[in-house]
Design a protein around this motif. Structure first.
Motif, mmCIF file in Angstrom:
data_model
loop_
_atom_site.group_PDB
_atom_site.id
_atom_site.type_symbol
_atom_site.label_atom_id
_atom_site.label_comp_id
_atom_site.label_asym_id
_atom_site.label_seq_id
_atom_site.Cartn_x
_atom_site.Cartn_y
_atom_site.Cartn_z
ATOM 1 N N LEU A 1 1.406 -4.984 -8.364
ATOM 2 C CA LEU A 1 0.120 -5.063 -8.454
ATOM 3 C C LEU A 1 -0.284 -6.404 -8.007
ATOM 4 N N TRP A 2 0.304 -7.369 -8.217
ATOM 5 C CA TRP A 2 -0.271 -8.645 -7.975
ATOM 6 C C TRP A 2 0.471 -8.926 -6.715
ATOM 7 N N SER A 3 1.519 -8.363 -5.881
ATOM 8 C CA SER A 3 1.678 -8.724 -4.621
ATOM 9 C C SER A 3 0.738 -8.138 -3.680
ATOM 10 N N PHE A 4 -0.035 -6.780 -3.929
ATOM 11 C CA PHE A 4 -0.940 -6.405 -3.313
ATOM 12 C C PHE A 4 -2.273 -7.367 -3.463
ATOM 13 N N ARG A 5 -2.630 -7.652 -4.610
ATOM 14 C CA ARG A 5 -3.643 -8.521 -4.574
ATOM 15 C C ARG A 5 -3.348 -9.925 -4.009
ATOM 16 N N GLN B 1 -11.057 -2.636 -16.964
ATOM 17 C CA GLN B 1 -9.526 -3.015 -17.429
ATOM 18 C C GLN B 1 -9.186 -1.465 -17.241
ATOM 19 N N GLU B 2 -8.483 -1.174 -15.886
ATOM 20 C CA GLU B 2 -8.348 0.296 -15.532
ATOM 21 C C GLU B 2 -6.877 0.568 -14.980
ATOM 22 N N VAL B 3 -6.104 -0.439 -15.134
ATOM 23 C CA VAL B 3 -4.927 -0.533 -14.600
ATOM 24 C C VAL B 3 -3.798 0.182 -15.697
ATOM 25 N N PRO B 4 -3.046 1.300 -14.988
ATOM 26 C CA PRO B 4 -2.176 2.045 -15.909
ATOM 27 C C PRO B 4 -1.168 1.163 -16.700
ATOM 28 N N GLY B 5 -0.897 1.416 -17.762
ATOM 29 C CA GLY B 5 0.031 0.514 -18.416
ATOM 30 C C GLY B 5 1.568 0.483 -17.822
ATOM 31 N N ASP B 6 1.702 1.663 -17.259
ATOM 32 C CA ASP B 6 3.043 1.655 -16.518
ATOM 33 C C ASP B 6 3.344 1.349 -15.138
ATOM 34 N N PHE B 7 1.972 0.861 -14.581
ATOM 35 C CA PHE B 7 1.913 0.662 -13.118
ATOM 36 C C PHE B 7 2.699 -0.910 -12.969
ATOM 37 N N PRO B 8 3.626 -0.880 -12.050
ATOM 38 C CA PRO B 8 4.558 -2.321 -12.012
ATOM 39 C C PRO B 8 3.447 -3.475 -11.752
ATOM 40 N N ALA B 9 3.744 -4.583 -12.523
ATOM 41 C CA ALA B 9 2.847 -5.638 -12.412
ATOM 42 C C ALA B 9 3.321 -6.450 -11.284
ATOM 43 N N THR B 10 4.517 -6.146 -10.802
ATOM 44 C CA THR B 10 4.862 -7.342 -9.475
ATOM 45 C C THR B 10 4.096 -6.615 -8.130
ATOM 46 N N ASN C 1 -7.717 -3.685 -6.285
ATOM 47 C CA ASN C 1 -6.660 -2.783 -6.958
ATOM 48 C C ASN C 1 -5.708 -1.830 -5.799
ATOM 49 N N PRO C 2 -4.727 -1.604 -5.836
ATOM 50 C CA PRO C 2 -4.071 -0.630 -4.996
ATOM 51 C C PRO C 2 -4.334 0.646 -5.320
ATOM 52 N N PRO C 3 -3.957 1.760 -4.296
ATOM 53 C CA PRO C 3 -4.189 3.124 -4.408
ATOM 54 C C PRO C 3 -3.466 3.456 -6.014
ATOM 55 N N VAL D 1 0.821 -1.183 0.127
ATOM 56 C CA VAL D 1 -0.005 0.013 0.062
ATOM 57 C C VAL D 1 0.908 1.210 -0.058
ATOM 58 N N GLU D 2 1.898 1.360 0.601
ATOM 59 C CA GLU D 2 2.826 2.396 0.945
ATOM 60 C C GLU D 2 3.373 2.671 -0.487
ATOM 61 N N ALA D 3 3.959 1.428 -0.953
ATOM 62 C CA ALA D 3 4.473 1.714 -2.423
ATOM 63 C C ALA D 3 3.671 2.303 -3.572
ATOM 64 N N ALA D 4 2.291 1.779 -3.360
ATOM 65 C CA ALA D 4 1.348 2.370 -4.419
ATOM 66 C C ALA D 4 1.141 3.790 -4.100
ATOM 67 N N ILE D 5 0.783 4.176 -2.903
ATOM 68 C CA ILE D 5 0.544 5.616 -2.478
ATOM 69 C C ILE D 5 1.862 6.521 -2.966
ATOM 70 N N ALA D 6 2.994 5.973 -2.658
ATOM 71 C CA ALA D 6 4.288 6.706 -3.282
ATOM 72 C C ALA D 6 4.132 6.839 -4.941
ATOM 73 N N ILE D 7 3.510 5.876 -5.467
ATOM 74 C CA ILE D 7 3.492 5.994 -7.021
ATOM 75 C C ILE D 7 2.452 7.061 -7.212
ATOM 76 N N GLU D 8 1.258 7.052 -6.550
ATOM 77 C CA GLU D 8 0.341 7.885 -6.828
ATOM 78 C C GLU D 8 0.891 9.174 -6.540
ATOM 79 N N GLU D 9 1.189 9.701 -5.529
ATOM 80 C CA GLU D 9 2.022 10.804 -5.261
ATOM 81 C C GLU D 9 2.933 11.464 -6.195
#
Length: 266
Positions: A227-231, A216-225, A146-148, A42-50
């Protein structure tokens, strides 16, 4: 098994209290799992969002500056900070677990006359397993969390409705599988009864997957690893919750039965 409080049969209140207790403890265990395993993602996803927020195009700079002046920019302080959210995680999972334990206990009582086993532990585990399969795993395959930073805000209402509908249909699929198993007959071979159960379950599940829309709303540049670690962490949290509820409820009901039997023998 009538729940009248006579003999070794527990009352509804007794069963409900054990379900609430099992759910509360399992919820706290699930919260611990989510904190240890899920929070880093979650922290990693928030960092990407910011980072994406701070990298807005220069063409929007004037509007962004106005938003800052008005206190409405994306980076505005949240009403509840991250530390508060982390603490609230245990409260949320504990209360959710207690609620699910209460529902499991209620289902245990309502289905008492239809159960084909007098083993309280086995019945509790089967109910928890059915809930895990229908309310968690079936929706997860169609609508994984999906993560943030992932997801279109404009579709949140539609996504929430279809997810809840998928939960209901997942439970219907489990019920359909149970009907298939029972419809074959007690004297039929085990493989035939199992095939009927799987067929009934898959029929509802596959139709639901085909009919309900996909997102299908996952950005193409979002890290797949990430994404699936969060899921997988989210799925793991639910598995800890329902496994804990099933095991704890089964243990509490078995203990209650043993104590009641000892009193009658004495």
């Amino acid at each position: 098994m009538p729940l009248t409080g006579t003999g070794t049969a527990p009352t509804f209140v007794t069963v409900l209290l054990r379900g609430l207790l099992a759910g509360l403890v399992a919820g706290l265990l699930a919260g611990t799992f989510a904190y240890v395993v899920g929070e880093p993602h979650v922290e990693a996803a928030i960092a990407i969002e910011e980072a994406a927020t701070h990298a807005e195009p220069a063409a929007d700079g004037h509007q962004h500056a106005e938003a800052v002046a008005d206190g409405h920019q994306h980076g505005e302080e949240a009403l509840v900070g991250r530390n508060g959210q982390r603490g609230g995680l245990f409260l949320a999972t504990g209360l959710f677990g207690a609620a699910m334990g209460g529902l499991l206990a209620s289902a245990y009582v309502l289905l008492a006359r239809r159960r084909r086993t007098a083993d309280d532990g086995r019945s509790g585990l089967l109910l928890a397993g059915g809930a895990l399969l229908g309310a968690v795993i079936v929706p997860f395959v169609k609508y994984p969390p999906n993560p943030p930073a992932v997801g279109d805000p404009s579709t949140i209402n539609q996504r929430t409705f279809t997810y809840l509908l998928m939960v209901v249909l997942g439970l219907v699929a489990v019920w359909s599988g149970s009907l298939g198993y029972r419809s074959v007959g007690e004297h039929a071979p085990v493989w035939l009864r199992a095939s009927a159960a799987v067929g009934g379950f898959l029929l509802v599940t596959v139709v639901s997957y085909v009919v309900l829309p996909s997102f299908q709303e996952v950005p193409g540049d979002f890290p797949a690893t990430l994404l699936w670690s969060f899921r997988l962490a989210s799925l793991g949290t639910q598995m800890v919750l329902w496994t804990g509820i099933g095991l704890l409820f089964a243990a509490l009901m078995h203990r209650q039965r043993a104590v009641a039997g000892a009193r009658l023998a004495g």
